[in-house]
Each structure stands twice: as structure tokens, then as C-alpha cells.
Design a protein around this motif. Structure first.
Motif, PDB file in Angstrom:
ATOM      1  N   ARG A  24       1.092   3.874  -3.332  1.00 49.09           N
ATOM      2  CA  ARG A  24       0.289   5.063  -3.074  1.00 49.09           C
ATOM      3  C   ARG A  24       0.270   6.023  -4.270  1.00 49.09           C
ATOM      4  NH1 ARG A  24       2.555   6.453   1.302  1.00 49.09           N
ATOM      5  NH2 ARG A  24       1.118   5.359   2.691  1.00 49.09           N
ATOM      6  N   LYS A  82      -4.627   7.451 -10.212  1.00 47.45           N
ATOM      7  CA  LYS A  82      -5.999   7.049 -10.510  1.00 47.45           C
ATOM      8  C   LYS A  82      -6.982   8.151 -10.128  1.00 47.45           C
ATOM      9  CE  LYS A  82      -8.252   4.796  -7.580  1.00 47.45           C
ATOM     10  NZ  LYS A  82      -8.717   3.824  -6.581  1.00 47.45           N
ATOM     11  N   ASP A  83      -6.784   8.745  -8.950  1.00 53.06           N
ATOM     12  CA  ASP A  83      -7.687   9.813  -8.514  1.00 53.06           C
ATOM     13  C   ASP A  83      -7.600  11.024  -9.449  1.00 53.06           C
ATOM     14  OD1 ASP A  83      -8.384   8.209  -6.408  1.00 53.06           O
ATOM     15  OD2 ASP A  83      -7.032   9.167  -4.970  1.00 53.06           O
ATOM     16  N   ASN A 128      -2.501   5.201  -6.693  1.00 49.05           N
ATOM     17  CA  ASN A 128      -3.818   5.701  -6.265  1.00 49.05           C
ATOM     18  C   ASN A 128      -3.970   7.188  -6.566  1.00 49.05           C
ATOM     19  OD1 ASN A 128      -4.643   3.192  -5.265  1.00 49.05           O
ATOM     20  ND2 ASN A 128      -3.654   3.557  -3.286  1.00 49.05           N
ATOM     21  N   ARG A 151       0.835  -1.209   0.000  1.00 43.89           N
ATOM     22  CA  ARG A 151       0.000   0.000   0.000  1.00 43.89           C
ATOM     23  C   ARG A 151       0.862   1.249   0.000  1.00 43.89           C
ATOM     24  NH1 ARG A 151      -4.314   1.788   4.741  1.00 43.89           N
ATOM     25  NH2 ARG A 151      -5.049   3.691   3.697  1.00 43.89           N
TER      26      ARG A 151
END
Length: 354
Positions: free
Chosen positions: A93, A99-100, A96, A89
Motif C-alpha cells: 500500500r 506513486k500517487d 501506491n 496489497r
């Protein structure tokens, strides 16, 4: 540190911690069981008053060591998985965040979104590439909006003039002389509008189609365009000096750029003026002997719809040099304009030799 090394180190650390925890837990449980056995082996009736000799004999009656080791082993697996999940994770990070950001751009169409980048691993490189892509898209979107806004503004004037002249013709009570003059104005306005629309369509092209790119003899292309310009501007003299040069590009687009340079030089040259054309060392230069361009206007001559105050009375849309700049940029070259020694303007166009 590279992402693969970070993941490898995190996995190795998680495994090592899990193994250490299992070993320590097994050691503690074993010691506790041994202490318990040593403290209580003398109470067994079968030994009587004489206890067995040694720890092994004492452990002979300990038959419940199995389940603690099973629990510790399972706990070690769970711990190892949890540590691996936390490591993955932390390492992923940036994915993510990417992706956001992509989701925000798709939802809001806000091309100003950017990702904060730190480090030099693969994910950081991916984030930089994503930011670079957004930069290109933002520039393209702004350029398109500016082109539409400028084109709508420039189209308004000739359309208004055409409408007025057509309404005059529809009245049918004009003297023949006035009728002929208005008719010529309508034809002239239509030609101006056609040229403007053609230039706008030309500017709307962002890049050259790869299938149309080929090897082009630039020297032969320049000679053809000079011959065309000489027919179109009979009051202008052309001096040509070229050497063989081959470039990679789209012939029609390169011809359009060269033609625009020649026409622009002829338009600002006095009657009987000379336009000097030279192709040497991979650089095409076009020099006129006109009034020249002021220092304030030189940085803007390749902007869309830009026309110097002294040139606004002349025909044209202000897109000729903008098309030159776009063609040269799409071919990986460069173009610049400067004041020529002794007066006039000197334009230098450089293309990669291919």
C-alpha cells in the motif's frame, strides 16, 4: 518489521490457511461419504440380508469421491491466491501512496506534497527519502524564486539611473563639465551593473562541478588573495599568519570566497586600518577594525541582497558575503560573523581538511 519478513509471513499464513481449509473440507466430505455408505450399504441386493464387515467393505461401493476432492483442491488454490493477493496489497500500500504522490507532484508541480510515514521497513525508508527529496526541491525552488525577485528589484535601480544618464547625453546640449560628469556616471553605473550581474550568476550556481574539485593549498590561496587585496585597497594594511592546509574544492570558487571576505573587511575599515588574516587549525579568520556590525544585523549578513542600514551608502550589491556563504556551504564547511573584541568584525570560515 522488515517488508521481506512481512511478505514471507503473509505468504506462509495464506498457504497454511489454504492447506487447513482443504484438509478440513476433505475430512468432512470423507466422513459424510462414510456415513452415507454405512447407512445404505445394506440395501444393495448383492449383499442380501448380511452386510459386509467393516468400513472398507462399505466404502468399496462408494465410487464418487473424486470430484469433491478436485473441487476442494481447486477451491484451496483460489483461496490461497486470494489471500496472497490481499497480503501483497496490504504490504505494498505505501508503494501506491508513493506513486500517487509522485503523480500529484508531476501534474500540479506542488512541491509541498508529502507522504505520511509510519514504521521502519524498506517502504517507509523509501517514503522518507521521497519526502527528503521534495524538501530539497522545495527549498531550491523557493531559493530560485527569491533570487529572481531580489535580482529584478536590485537591477531596477542601476538600470533606471543608466537610462536617465544616457538620455541626458543624447540631448547633446549639456555643458562640457556636466557632460563629462554624466559620462563618468554612466561608466560607473555600467561597472556596478556588470558586477551585480556577475554576482547573481555566481549565486545561481547550486553546487560545485565534481570534475573541477581538486586538492587545494588553502594557505597559498589565502596569501595570493591577500596580495591582490593589498593592491586593490592600498590604504588598508594586512597582517597575515597562515599554516599549511590542504582542502578539497574548486580553486576559483574558494578564491572568490576568500577575496570577498578580504574586500568586505577592507571596505569597512578606516583609512590606514589593519585587517588581520589568520589560518590556524583548519579555520580562516578575517578581522577588521571598523565600526563593526550591530547585533540585529549579524544574523543576516550572509543573506542575499542584505545590507545593513549603515552600509547602504557604500558601493556594493549586498551579495559578497552571500556568495561566501554559498561557496562554504557547497564545500561542506561553515562560516560565521561576530563582533570582535575591542571593535570591528571577526569572520570565521571553516572547511573540511582534505
Amino acid at each position: 518489521m522488515k517488508l521481506r519478513w512481512r511478505l514471507a509471513m503473509a505468504s506462509a499464513l495464506a498457504g497454511a490457511v489454504s492447506v487447513i481449509v482443504v484438509i478440513v473440507a476433505a475430512y468432512v466430505i470423507t466422513c459424510r461419504r462414510v456415513e452415507w455408505a454405512m447407512d445404505h450399504y445394506g440395501t444393495y441386493e448383492r449383499y442380501g440380508d448380511r452386510p459386509p464387515n467393516g468400513v472398507l467393505a462399505a466404502l468399496a461401493d462408494v465410487d464418487d469421491l473424486g470430484w469433491p476432492f478436485v473441487v476442494v483442491a481447486l477451491g484451496g488454490l483460489v483461496l490461497s491466491g486470494a489471500l496472497g493477493w490481499l497480503a501483497a496489497r496490504a504490504a505494498l500500500r505505501p508503494v501506491n501512496a508513493l506513486k500517487d504522490a509522485a503523480g500529484r507532484v508531476a501534474t500540479t508541480r506542488d512541491l509541498t506534497t508529502r507522504i505520511d510515514v509510519a514504521g521502519d521497513d524498506e517502504l517507509s525508508s523509501l517514503a522518507r527519502s521521497f519526502n527528503a527529496m521534495l524538501d530539497a526541491l522545495e527549498r531550491s525552488a523557493k531559493s530560485q524564486k527569491r533570487l529572481v525577485a531580489d535580482a529584478s528589484h536590485e537591477l531596477r535601480t542601476p538600470l533606471t539611473a543608466l537610462r536617465t544618464n544616457v538620455e541626458l547625453l543624447m540631448r547633446g546640449d549639456l555643458p562640457q563639465e556636466v557632460h563629462d560628469e554624466v559620462s563618468r556616471a554612466v561608466v560607473s553605473g555600467l561597472e556596478e551593473l556588470t558586477a551585480l550581474v556577475s554576482d547573481v550568476v555566481e549565486l545561481a550556481r547550486d553546487e560545485e562541478p565534481a570534475v573541477l574539485v581538486e586538492s587545494v593549498r588553502l594557505d597559498e590561496l589565502v596569501e595570493r588573495e591577500v596580495a591582490r587585496a593589498a593592491r586593490h585597497w592600498p590604504s588598508t594594511a594586512y597582517s597575515v599568519s597562515v599554516e599549511p592546509m590542504v582542502v578539497r574544492g574548486v580553486p576559483d570558487r574558494l578564491a572568490r570566497a576568500v577575496a570577498n571576505l578580504l574586500d568586505n573587511a577592507a571596505k569597512y575599515s578606516p583609512a590606514g586600518g589593519l585587517v588581520e588574516v589568520s589560518l590556524r587549525g583548519g579555520v580562516l579568520t578575517v578581522r577588521d577594525h571598523g565600526p563593526g556590525i550591530s547585533a540585529d544585523d549579524l544574523p543576516h549578513v550572509f543573506d542575499r541582497f542584505y545590507r545593513a542600514p549603515s552600509a547602504r551608502a557604500l558601493p556594493g550589491s549586498g551579495l559578497g558575503l552571500a556568495i561566501v556563504g554559498q561557496v562554504v556551504d557547497s564545500h561542506g564547511g561553515s562560516v560565521s560573523a561576530s563582533a570582535a573584541p575591542g571593535g570591528g568584525t571577526l569572520v570565521r570560515l571553516a572547511l573540511p581538511v582534505g
